[in-house]
Design an enzyme around this catalytic site. Structure first.
Site, PDB file in Angstrom:
ATOM      1  N   HIS A 105      -3.119  13.830  15.397  1.00  0.00           N
ATOM      2  CA  HIS A 105      -3.979  14.798  14.724  1.00  0.00           C
ATOM      3  C   HIS A 105      -4.435  14.183  13.409  1.00  0.00           C
ATOM      4  CE1 HIS A 105      -1.488  16.993  17.532  1.00  0.00           C
ATOM      5  NE2 HIS A 105      -2.465  17.901  17.584  1.00  0.00           N
TER       6      HIS A 105
ATOM      7  N   ASP B  22       0.822  19.279  25.395  1.00  0.00           N
ATOM      8  CA  ASP B  22      -0.191  19.321  24.342  1.00  0.00           C
ATOM      9  C   ASP B  22       0.448  19.438  22.955  1.00  0.00           C
ATOM     10  OD1 ASP B  22       0.550  21.997  23.975  1.00  0.00           O
ATOM     11  OD2 ASP B  22      -1.323  22.809  24.764  1.00  0.00           O
ATOM     12  N   SER B  23      -0.363  19.741  21.966  1.00  0.00           N
ATOM     13  CA  SER B  23       0.100  19.830  20.579  1.00  0.00           C
ATOM     14  C   SER B  23       1.213  20.852  20.387  1.00  0.00           C
ATOM     15  CB  SER B  23      -1.070  20.198  19.665  1.00  0.00           C
ATOM     16  OG  SER B  23      -2.117  19.280  19.809  1.00  0.00           O
TER      17      SER B  23
END
Length: 192
Positions: A64, A107-108
């Site tokens: 990110h 995922d995140s």
């Protein structure tokens, strides 16, 4: 109600954009030249019908962009997207790569995210050793996320790669706004 309109708009954004582009392009009456959409669908169909290789996908990293996130958010995000995938691919007469794939990864938020689609890369072999290759292209597909209730969402993203022989490090960047998107995602692709 406004939220529903936004969800519908996002869901059909790619379809509407492609339709507008296709309608706005001039027709080439009487020529043998194919339009971009026919070329795209022909390449997808040929990759499906006549694959040269089968591929194993291993997610490697998500990152990110720190300039686009609050630190408290990035501290909580998963950046080790374990998972896997499978695909089939071919090299065309120009040396460009075409692939169809499905992959699932954490995922995140550490929730499963499936993705599937078609990828294309223009490929360069800048060294005398033709095993070394660089690629730049795009992927078009569909993904679904836990925080969007697994509603299918179309994606159109850039692709880049560096590889040697059957092993390729492939990557994309998901654009976004502050605290949303702006994610670098990369995986290994092994060609069999």
């Amino acid at each position: 109600m406004v939220v529903n309109v936004v969800i519908v708009a996002k869901k059909y954004f790619l379809f509407i954009t492609l339709l507008i582009i296709q309608v706005s392009l001039p027709a080439h009456a009487g020529t043998d030249e194919k339009g971009w959409f026919n070329t795209f669908t022909d390449n997808v169909a040929e990759t499906w019908r006549e694959p040269e290789h089968y591929d194993l996908y291993i997610p490697a990293i998500t990152w990110h962009a720190r300039f686009a996130y609050d630190k408290r958010k990035t501290d909580r995000y998963n950046e080790r997207p374990w998972g896997g995938g499978f695909g089939q691919s071919r090299w065309d007469e120009k040396g460009n790569w075409h692939g169809l794939y499905v992959m699932a990864f954490k995922d995140s938020w550490n929730k499963w995210e499936p993705i599937g689609g078609y990828g294309w890369e223009s490929t360069w072999r800048p060294l005398p050793d033709d095993n070394f290759h660089l690629g730049l292209g795009f992927t078009a597909g569909v993904t679904a996320r836990d925080n969007w209730k697994y509603i299918p969402v179309p994606v159109l993203l850039p692709l880049a790669s560096i590889g040697y022989g059957p092993a390729t490090f492939q990557m994309t960047y998901i654009p976004g706004t502050y605290n949303n998107g702006n994610v670098y995602f990369a995986w290994m692709r092994f060609q069999f």
